[in-house]
Design an enzyme around this catalytic site. Structure first.
Site, PDB file in Angstrom:
ATOM      1  N   GLN A 110       0.836  -1.202   0.000  1.00 35.92           N
ATOM      2  CA  GLN A 110       0.000   0.000   0.000  1.00 35.92           C
ATOM      3  C   GLN A 110       0.872   1.254   0.000  1.00 35.92           C
ATOM      4  OE1 GLN A 110      -1.869  -1.427   3.748  1.00 35.92           O
ATOM      5  NE2 GLN A 110      -3.787  -1.019   2.702  1.00 35.92           N
ATOM      6  N   ASN A 111       2.181   1.050   0.103  1.00 34.69           N
ATOM      7  CA  ASN A 111       3.090   2.195   0.210  1.00 34.69           C
ATOM      8  C   ASN A 111       3.415   2.766  -1.161  1.00 34.69           C
ATOM      9  OD1 ASN A 111       3.099   1.585   2.914  1.00 34.69           O
ATOM     10  ND2 ASN A 111       5.003   0.413   2.810  1.00 34.69           N
ATOM     11  N   HIS A 128      -1.378   1.426  -4.475  1.00 36.36           N
ATOM     12  CA  HIS A 128      -1.734   2.845  -4.430  1.00 36.36           C
ATOM     13  C   HIS A 128      -0.822   3.694  -5.309  1.00 36.36           C
ATOM     14  CE1 HIS A 128      -3.790   2.162  -0.254  1.00 36.36           C
ATOM     15  NE2 HIS A 128      -4.434   1.574  -1.246  1.00 36.36           N
ATOM     16  N   CYS A 139      -2.531  12.690 -22.448  1.00 40.26           N
ATOM     17  CA  CYS A 139      -2.222  11.497 -23.253  1.00 40.26           C
ATOM     18  C   CYS A 139      -2.098  10.247 -22.393  1.00 40.26           C
ATOM     19  CB  CYS A 139      -0.959  11.729 -24.084  1.00 40.26           C
ATOM     20  SG  CYS A 139       0.564  11.699 -23.124  1.00 40.26           S
TER      21      CYS A 139
HETATM   22 ZN   LIG Z   1       1.023  13.824 -22.406  1.00 40.60          ZN
END
Ligand SMILES: [Zn+2]
Length: 252
Positions: A110-111, A128, A139
Site C-alpha cells: 500500500q506504500n 496505491h 495522453c
Molecule cells: Zn502527455
C-alpha cells in the site's frame, strides 16, 4: 531515532510461522506504512502528515488537483523530498532474500515510497501507485522521475499536458490489473505475511481473508492488534525491521 525491535511475546508463534514458511512454494506478502516507518518515512496521516495546515484529504483528490495543480504538486514534491532520503530497512532487505528462495512470491504494498523496489524486490504490486511515477492527464503516458525536488511545478508532459502524481487519490478506484494480480496470488499462496498495516482499508483485510478461505496460513507482523488479528494463524507483535528478518532467517 529508530525504535528498538520488539521480540514476539510467544517464541512458539515464531517457530510455527517459520515452519510453515519453510515449506511454502507460493508466498504473498502484503505491506503497509509500518514497514517503512523504520526507514524514516512519515505516514503523512495524523499530525506528522500535516503540511501548511492542509489535511491529506484536502490535497489528495482529483478535485484539488483540478482547482490548484501547483499546490497539490508542492505537497507531493515535499513528500518526494522526504522519501528521497529514506533507505530500505532490514525488513525490506529480508523480503528480497525470501523472494530469492521461494519459487513464487509476490509483494503487494500500500506504500507509495518505492522502497521495495529500491531494496531489490523484483515482483511488487504497488496498489496505491508510486510517488516516483508521473502520469499525463491528457495522453495518459506514464513516466518515472526520481528527481527530488522536481525542476518545474507543476511538471508537464512532452505533449504539453499536465502531469499528475501516479498515485491513487481519495475517491479513485484501485488499479484493476494490480487487484487482479494480488487476488490471483492470494488464491495460490500457502503462506500470507501481512506486515505493518492496520488492515482497515480495502483490500488489505480482504486479500488475506481470500487466501485463508482456500487454506493459506496467515502470519501477521504488527506492533498492535489489528482487524486482521482474529483471522491470523499467528500474530507476531513487534516491529517489521525486528521480526521480518527473524522470520525469514529462521525459514532459510
Ligand atoms: Zn502527455
Amino acid at each position: 531515532m529508530m525504535p528498538a525491535p520488539l521480540l514476539p511475546s510467544d517464541p512458539s508463534d515464531l517457530a510455527r510461522a517459520v515452519a510453515r514458511l519453510r515449506e511454502a512454494m507460493h508466498v504473498l506478502v502484503l505491506t503497509g506504512a509500518g514497514i517503512s516507518a523504520e526507514s524514516g518515512v512519515p505516514t503523512f496521516r495524523g499530525p506528522e502528515g500535516l503540511w501548511r495546515d492542509f489535511r491529506p484529504e484536502d490535497l489528495a483528490t482529483a478535485e484539488a488537483f483540478e482547482r490548484d495543480p501547483r499546490l497539490v504538486w508542492e505537497w507531493y514534491d515535499w513528500r518526494r523530498q522526504s522519501v528521497a532520503e529514506a533507505r530500505p530497512n532490514a525488513a525490506h532487505v529480508a523480503l528480497v532474500r525470501l523472494e530469492n528462495r521461494v519459487p513464487e512470491m509476490l509483494v503487494v504494498t500500500q506504500n507509495v515510497d518505492g522502497l521495495h523496489g529500491a531494496a531489490g524486490t523484483r515482483r511488487v504490486v504497488e496498489l496505491h501507485g508510486s510517488l516516483w511515477r508521473l502520469r499525463c492527464v491528457d495522453c495518459r503516458q506514464e513516466q518515472d522521475d526520481r528527481r527530488a525536488p522536481l525542476p518545474e511545478l507543476p511538471p508537464r508532459c512532452a505533449c504539453g499536458g499536465l502531469l499528475r502524481p501516479g498515485v491513487v487519490w481519495f475517491g479513485e478506484a484501485l488499479p484493476q490489473q494490480a487487484l487482479f494480480e494480488s487476488f490471483t496470488a492470494a488464491q495460490r499462496a500457502e503462506v500470507v505475511i501481512v506486515v505493518g498495516t492496520s488492515s482497515v482499508v480495502y483490500p488489505s483485510a480482504a486479500l488475506p481473508q481470500a487466501a485463508k478461505s482456500v487454506g493459506a496460513f496467515v502470519i501477521e507482523i504488527n506492533p498492535e492488534a489489528t482487524n486482521l488479528t482474529p483471522i491470523a494463524d499467528v500474530s507476531l507483535r513487534g516491529t517489521a525491521a525486528g521480526l521480518v528478518p527473524a522470520l525469514v532467517e529462521g525459514a532459510a
